[in-house]
Scaffold this motif. Structure first.
Motif, mmCIF file in Angstrom:
data_model
loop_
_atom_site.group_PDB
_atom_site.id
_atom_site.type_symbol
_atom_site.label_atom_id
_atom_site.label_comp_id
_atom_site.label_asym_id
_atom_site.label_seq_id
_atom_site.Cartn_x
_atom_site.Cartn_y
_atom_site.Cartn_z
ATOM 1 N N LEU A 40 0.827 -1.217 0.000
ATOM 2 C CA LEU A 40 0.000 0.000 0.000
ATOM 3 C C LEU A 40 0.860 1.264 0.000
ATOM 4 O O LEU A 40 0.344 2.375 0.164
ATOM 5 C CB LEU A 40 -0.946 -0.004 1.206
ATOM 6 C CG LEU A 40 -1.939 -1.176 1.250
ATOM 7 C CD1 LEU A 40 -2.898 -1.039 2.425
ATOM 8 C CD2 LEU A 40 -2.714 -1.289 -0.066
ATOM 9 N N VAL A 62 0.567 -9.737 -4.592
ATOM 10 C CA VAL A 62 0.475 -9.295 -3.199
ATOM 11 C C VAL A 62 0.369 -10.528 -2.299
ATOM 12 O O VAL A 62 -0.505 -11.379 -2.502
ATOM 13 C CB VAL A 62 -0.738 -8.367 -2.981
ATOM 14 C CG1 VAL A 62 -0.868 -7.987 -1.512
ATOM 15 C CG2 VAL A 62 -0.592 -7.110 -3.850
ATOM 16 N N ILE A 69 -6.906 -12.022 2.830
ATOM 17 C CA ILE A 69 -6.390 -11.082 1.816
ATOM 18 C C ILE A 69 -7.304 -11.013 0.597
ATOM 19 O O ILE A 69 -7.305 -10.026 -0.130
ATOM 20 C CB ILE A 69 -4.943 -11.417 1.359
ATOM 21 C CG1 ILE A 69 -4.843 -12.837 0.809
ATOM 22 C CG2 ILE A 69 -3.969 -11.196 2.506
ATOM 23 C CD1 ILE A 69 -3.494 -13.123 0.134
ATOM 24 N N ARG A 72 -9.492 -8.290 1.519
ATOM 25 C CA ARG A 72 -8.770 -7.052 1.834
ATOM 26 C C ARG A 72 -8.258 -6.378 0.554
ATOM 27 O O ARG A 72 -8.283 -5.164 0.430
ATOM 28 C CB ARG A 72 -7.585 -7.419 2.736
ATOM 29 C CG ARG A 72 -7.095 -6.317 3.586
ATOM 30 C CD ARG A 72 -6.389 -6.922 4.787
ATOM 31 N NE ARG A 72 -5.570 -5.929 5.461
ATOM 32 C CZ ARG A 72 -4.740 -6.229 6.445
ATOM 33 N NH1 ARG A 72 -4.605 -7.482 6.854
ATOM 34 N NH2 ARG A 72 -4.030 -5.289 7.016
ATOM 35 N N PHE A 73 -7.746 -7.186 -0.375
ATOM 36 C CA PHE A 73 -7.136 -6.620 -1.585
ATOM 37 C C PHE A 73 -7.908 -6.954 -2.854
ATOM 38 O O PHE A 73 -7.585 -6.445 -3.922
ATOM 39 C CB PHE A 73 -5.680 -7.079 -1.704
ATOM 40 C CG PHE A 73 -4.862 -6.736 -0.487
ATOM 41 C CD1 PHE A 73 -4.548 -5.411 -0.211
ATOM 42 C CD2 PHE A 73 -4.455 -7.715 0.406
ATOM 43 C CE1 PHE A 73 -3.824 -5.071 0.927
ATOM 44 C CE2 PHE A 73 -3.727 -7.387 1.542
ATOM 45 C CZ PHE A 73 -3.417 -6.058 1.809
ATOM 46 N N ARG A 99 -9.312 -6.164 -8.379
ATOM 47 C CA ARG A 99 -8.619 -5.534 -7.253
ATOM 48 C C ARG A 99 -9.528 -4.593 -6.462
ATOM 49 O O ARG A 99 -10.443 -3.970 -7.032
ATOM 50 C CB ARG A 99 -7.394 -4.765 -7.743
ATOM 51 C CG ARG A 99 -7.711 -3.480 -8.463
ATOM 52 C CD ARG A 99 -6.493 -2.553 -8.454
ATOM 53 N NE ARG A 99 -6.531 -1.681 -9.611
ATOM 54 C CZ ARG A 99 -5.786 -0.594 -9.739
ATOM 55 N NH1 ARG A 99 -4.927 -0.253 -8.798
ATOM 56 N NH2 ARG A 99 -5.870 0.153 -10.815
ATOM 57 N N CYS A 102 -8.103 -0.049 -2.654
ATOM 58 C CA CYS A 102 -6.908 0.312 -1.874
ATOM 59 C C CYS A 102 -5.601 -0.087 -2.562
ATOM 60 O O CYS A 102 -4.532 0.398 -2.213
ATOM 61 C CB CYS A 102 -6.968 -0.338 -0.486
ATOM 62 S SG CYS A 102 -6.845 -2.145 -0.529
ATOM 63 N N VAL A 103 -5.665 -0.976 -3.550
ATOM 64 C CA VAL A 103 -4.430 -1.462 -4.184
ATOM 65 C C VAL A 103 -3.911 -0.423 -5.177
ATOM 66 O O VAL A 103 -4.611 -0.081 -6.133
ATOM 67 C CB VAL A 103 -4.662 -2.814 -4.907
ATOM 68 C CG1 VAL A 103 -3.379 -3.312 -5.553
ATOM 69 C CG2 VAL A 103 -5.212 -3.859 -3.942
ATOM 70 N N THR A 108 -0.304 -3.120 -9.746
ATOM 71 C CA THR A 108 -1.000 -3.902 -10.780
ATOM 72 C C THR A 108 -0.691 -3.429 -12.196
ATOM 73 O O THR A 108 -1.274 -3.935 -13.148
ATOM 74 C CB THR A 108 -2.531 -3.818 -10.584
ATOM 75 O OG1 THR A 108 -2.945 -2.468 -10.896
ATOM 76 C CG2 THR A 108 -2.935 -4.154 -9.172
ATOM 77 N N VAL A 114 -5.704 -8.128 -9.532
ATOM 78 C CA VAL A 114 -4.517 -8.243 -8.686
ATOM 79 C C VAL A 114 -4.248 -9.724 -8.400
ATOM 80 O O VAL A 114 -5.183 -10.514 -8.263
ATOM 81 C CB VAL A 114 -4.694 -7.433 -7.366
ATOM 82 C CG1 VAL A 114 -5.834 -7.982 -6.515
ATOM 83 C CG2 VAL A 114 -3.393 -7.396 -6.558
ATOM 84 N N LEU A 116 -2.970 -12.571 -5.863
ATOM 85 C CA LEU A 116 -2.903 -12.736 -4.406
ATOM 86 C C LEU A 116 -2.383 -14.127 -4.062
ATOM 87 O O LEU A 116 -2.735 -15.102 -4.738
ATOM 88 C CB LEU A 116 -4.287 -12.537 -3.782
ATOM 89 C CG LEU A 116 -4.929 -11.159 -3.985
ATOM 90 C CD1 LEU A 116 -6.340 -11.156 -3.400
ATOM 91 C CD2 LEU A 116 -4.074 -10.058 -3.345
ATOM 92 N N GLY A 134 -0.368 -6.278 3.276
ATOM 93 C CA GLY A 134 -0.005 -6.956 2.040
ATOM 94 C C GLY A 134 1.435 -6.629 1.672
ATOM 95 O O GLY A 134 1.873 -5.486 1.802
#
Ligand code: TXA
Ligand code: MG
Length: 335
Positions: A40, A62, A69, A72-73, A99, A102-103, A108, A114, A116, A134
């Motif tokens: 981040l 990530v 995750i 989260r991502f 994604r 927040c990413v 990316t 994204v 993971l 992450g």
């Protein structure tokens, strides 16, 4: 940066501090060593690209400590991604999902997807768990070169350009994670890797689509010339033909080495026979180290019998094919 010696350590707490301060940590995973930064923190992630010499449009995976995750991502994560992730994590599988906002773009390459992954390595899991965020990480090698499977490989490649190298011993799998794109109509393998296709087939109830190349934008970084040592690599499935080829190269005055699953009969004395790589699983574990060894020995040509095209052997063959220069159809005689 520059010529300062790498900071080799087993101190996970120190590595967490480096990440929190926007620094770079090389860390072990079960596949290969990664070059990590706070996912981040765009400036920290940008440094990964600078150190690797990697094009900005090659996205990063990530890494996190557990399947949370995904939420989260990721965003609107497909159920198939959850299913394979739950089954394979921690383990050598990366899922591509949409994604979350927040990413950062730098992770990316501006894509709306994204990658993971939760790696199966106690040191990585300790690091990721304590960092509680992450960690964006590519393999910890210079762009286009052979991936590192020991801390020593990382130090040899990146030296003082990384703030800390966490030593977690040699990687148990030895080739990168399998990447499964779960953002399309049906799941598609865009990189062969540590989770064999056969295992995914069992999990999915049907063989996944396999990306066969074509559009370079599909999986940037899957370039034909990846994973290459300085030595020219030539592949041959038939050991007897490989021995003949090695003899021809020696006659041409080349410095030649050979790598195969088992010891080779009849190899000319001048050919450096690397320690046999064994079955598919062992082959995966040692293949990058053998390619590096070829360079350390100053070999000009490495002739290779790849493992059988099954299980982990498929990923190894994929990497060796990328490492190999296509054979010249009509080699010119030396006049
Ligand atoms: O085993 C591994 O996956 C290792 C360890 C460190 O986790 N990492 C690794 O990262 O191999 P890297 O950056 O060397 O390779 C990641 C590959 C690249 O080919 C990249 O283009 C692709 O994954 N990739 C990552 N995110 C992507 C995305 N959103 N869309 C398409 N391809 C993606
Ligand atoms: Mg890589």
């Amino acid at each position: 940066m520059g010529s300062a010696p790498a900071n080799l350590t087993t101190d996970v707490a120190a590595a967490v501090t480096v990440l929190r301060n926007g620094g770079l940590v090389a860390f072990p995973t079960e596949t290969v060593y990664g070059l990590g930064a706070d996912a981040l923190e765009p400036r920290a992630v940008a440094r990964i690209f600078a150190v690797k010499g990697r094009p900005a449009d090659h996205p990063l995976i990530v890494h996190g400590p557990d399947p949370s995750i995904l939420d989260r991502f990721g965003h609107e994560v497909a159920s198939v991604a959850r299913r394979v992730a739950e089954a394979c994590w921690p383990g050598p599988l990366t899922v591509l999902v949409r994604r979350a906002a927040c990413v950062p773009d730098v992770v990316t390459g501006g894509r709306d997807t994204v990658g993971l992954r939760v790696p199966a390595h106690p040191v990585a899991l300790d690091l990721l768990g304590r960092f509680d965020g992450g960690v964006a990480a590519p393999s910890a090698n210079r762009f286009g070169r052979v991936s590192p499977t020991t801390a020593t490989h990382v130090v040899a490649d990146l030296d003082g350009d990384v703030d800390l190298v966490l030593d977690g011993g040699p990687c148990a799998v030895g080739v990168e994670s399998t990447i499964l794109d779960c953002t399309g109509h049906e799941p598609e393998v865009v990189r062969l890797g540590g989770v064999p296709v056969e295992e995914l087939t069992e999990l999915l109830g049907a063989p996944p689509k396999l990306w066969r190349g074509g559009s370079p934008a599909r999986a940037p970084g899957m370039l034909a010339s990846h994973y290459a040592p300085r030595a020219r690599v030539e592949l041959c499935d038939d050991p007897a033909m490989l021995v003949t080829r090695a003899a021809v190269l020696v006659d041409e005055g080349r410095v030649v080495g050979a790598l195969a699953p088992h010891a080779l009969d009849g190899l000319p004395a001048d050919v450096v026979e690397l320690e046999p790589a064994g079955g598919p699983q062992d082959y995966a574990r040692v293949v990058y180290d053998r390619l590096r060894q070829a360079d350390r020995l100053g070999l000009e040509v490495l002739v290779v019998v790849p493992p059988p095209d099954e299980g982990l052997g498929r990923a190894v063959r994929d990497r060796l094919t990328r490492a190999a220069t296509p054979p010249t159809p009509h080699p010119r005689s030396k006049l």
